[in-house]
Design a protein around this motif. Structure first.
Motif, PDB file in Angstrom:
ATOM      1  N   THR A   3      50.725  50.741 -12.217  1.00 50.25           N
ATOM      2  CA  THR A   3      51.000  51.701 -11.157  1.00 50.25           C
ATOM      3  C   THR A   3      52.160  51.283 -10.275  1.00 50.25           C
ATOM      4  N   ALA A   4      52.296  51.994  -9.169  1.00 44.51           N
ATOM      5  CA  ALA A   4      53.422  51.798  -8.259  1.00 44.51           C
ATOM      6  C   ALA A   4      53.257  50.531  -7.421  1.00 44.51           C
ATOM      7  N   PHE A   5      54.309  50.181  -6.697  1.00 48.02           N
ATOM      8  CA  PHE A   5      54.298  48.965  -5.883  1.00 48.02           C
ATOM      9  C   PHE A   5      54.159  49.323  -4.409  1.00 48.02           C
ATOM     10  N   ARG A   6      52.948  49.639  -4.009  1.00 43.87           N
ATOM     11  CA  ARG A   6      52.630  49.871  -2.597  1.00 43.87           C
ATOM     12  C   ARG A   6      51.334  49.157  -2.291  1.00 43.87           C
ATOM     13  N   ARG A   7      51.123  48.883  -1.037  1.00 42.75           N
ATOM     14  CA  ARG A   7      49.892  48.184  -0.644  1.00 42.75           C
ATOM     15  C   ARG A   7      48.686  49.110  -0.772  1.00 42.75           C
ATOM     16  N   THR A   8      47.542  48.512  -1.068  1.00 42.27           N
ATOM     17  CA  THR A   8      46.308  49.281  -1.024  1.00 42.27           C
ATOM     18  C   THR A   8      45.861  49.337   0.428  1.00 42.27           C
ATOM     19  N   LEU A   9      45.519  50.508   0.867  1.00 39.40           N
ATOM     20  CA  LEU A   9      45.137  50.673   2.262  1.00 39.40           C
ATOM     21  C   LEU A   9      43.632  50.827   2.428  1.00 39.40           C
ATOM     22  N   GLN A  10      42.959  51.363   1.461  1.00 41.02           N
ATOM     23  CA  GLN A  10      41.554  51.669   1.622  1.00 41.02           C
ATOM     24  C   GLN A  10      40.673  50.907   0.653  1.00 41.02           C
ATOM     25  N   LYS A  11      40.778  51.220  -0.616  1.00 39.57           N
ATOM     26  CA  LYS A  11      39.815  50.742  -1.593  1.00 39.57           C
ATOM     27  C   LYS A  11      40.170  49.349  -2.073  1.00 39.57           C
ATOM     28  N   VAL A  12      39.336  48.381  -1.722  1.00 38.76           N
ATOM     29  CA  VAL A  12      39.524  47.011  -2.192  1.00 38.76           C
ATOM     30  C   VAL A  12      38.231  46.457  -2.781  1.00 38.76           C
ATOM     31  N   ALA A  13      37.163  47.252  -2.777  1.00 37.29           N
ATOM     32  CA  ALA A  13      35.877  46.794  -3.309  1.00 37.29           C
ATOM     33  C   ALA A  13      35.082  47.993  -3.814  1.00 37.29           C
ATOM     34  N   ASN A  14      33.922  47.699  -4.409  1.00 37.77           N
ATOM     35  CA  ASN A  14      33.001  48.715  -4.926  1.00 37.77           C
ATOM     36  C   ASN A  14      33.617  49.568  -6.038  1.00 37.77           C
ATOM     37  N   PHE A  15      34.289  48.921  -6.963  1.00 42.65           N
ATOM     38  CA  PHE A  15      34.818  49.601  -8.130  1.00 42.65           C
ATOM     39  C   PHE A  15      33.738  49.670  -9.192  1.00 42.65           C
ATOM     40  N   GLY A  16      33.885  50.602 -10.116  1.00 43.14           N
ATOM     41  CA  GLY A  16      32.947  50.685 -11.223  1.00 43.14           C
ATOM     42  C   GLY A  16      33.133  49.530 -12.189  1.00 43.14           C
ATOM     43  N   PHE A  17      32.265  49.479 -13.189  1.00 47.13           N
ATOM     44  CA  PHE A  17      32.302  48.388 -14.157  1.00 47.13           C
ATOM     45  C   PHE A  17      33.643  48.308 -14.878  1.00 47.13           C
ATOM     46  N   THR A  18      34.182  49.457 -15.251  1.00 45.54           N
ATOM     47  CA  THR A  18      35.440  49.475 -15.999  1.00 45.54           C
ATOM     48  C   THR A  18      36.595  48.896 -15.194  1.00 45.54           C
ATOM     49  N   ASN A  19      36.591  49.122 -13.880  1.00 49.19           N
ATOM     50  CA  ASN A  19      37.690  48.681 -13.023  1.00 49.19           C
ATOM     51  C   ASN A  19      37.301  47.501 -12.140  1.00 49.19           C
ATOM     52  N   ARG A  20      36.364  46.705 -12.550  1.00 50.15           N
ATOM     53  CA  ARG A  20      35.858  45.600 -11.724  1.00 50.15           C
ATOM     54  C   ARG A  20      36.924  44.551 -11.425  1.00 50.15           C
TER      55      ARG A  20
END
Length: 161
Positions: free
Chosen positions: A113-130
């Motif tokens: 993906t693009a090169f920007r900071r994550t602002l919101q989602k840093v946890a609680n991902f599903g199994f596929t995106n752990r």
């Protein structure tokens, strides 16, 4: 009219304008946060679509990765038209059709993906995106298909007579 009353009215109007400005600033912040979360959810969906398309491309042929994202629209390895995606998606975070590419061992590609900071989602991902847990940038969200070690059927099967 008493001069004290005019000063009181002026202060009341001044405080009302200040509270309205504060309310508008708070509304803008909530709106920005909601928009960012929607874009991140869409990015996770689009990335999963690319991951699945790369997996289907890899499995349906001679076990190689696509050379370009356009190969997912029409598989050049086959004489007929076989599609793994209906269209190429834009990056919902940047609004551009450019994706960062991750090279596969055989020289093919896997989407990132693009090169920007994550602002919101840093946890609680599903199994596929752990593996996205604790990432600091969107570029750390790599939507990879990793086929793992190849399984070859063994020649000595104890069940066979």
């Amino acid at each position: 009219m008493n001069p004290r009353e005019t000063g009181f009215t002026y202060l009341t109007v001044l405080f009302a304008i200040a509270f309205m400005g504060l309310g508008l600033a708070l509304t803008g912040e909530v709106w920005h946060t909601t928009l960012t979360r929607e874009r991140e959810a869409e990015l996770l969906y689009v990335g999963s679509q690319y991951r699945r398309a790369i997996e289907r491309y890899y499995v349906s042929g001679p076990r190689q990765f696509p050379r370009a994202l356009e190969d997912l629209l029409k598989d050049p390895r086959k004489p007929g038209t076989e599609r793994y995606l209906r269209k190429l998606y834009i990056d919902p975070v940047t609004g551009k059709s450019e994706w960062g590419m991750v090279k596969a061992p055989d020289g093919g590609i896997m989407a990132s993906t693009a090169f920007r900071r994550t602002l919101q989602k840093v946890a609680n991902f599903g199994f596929t995106n752990r593996e996205f847990e604790g990432a600091s940038k969107y570029s750390d969200w790599k939507f990879l298909y990793n086929p793992g070690p190849s399984r070859r059927p063994s020649r000595s099967n104890p069940r066979l007579p």
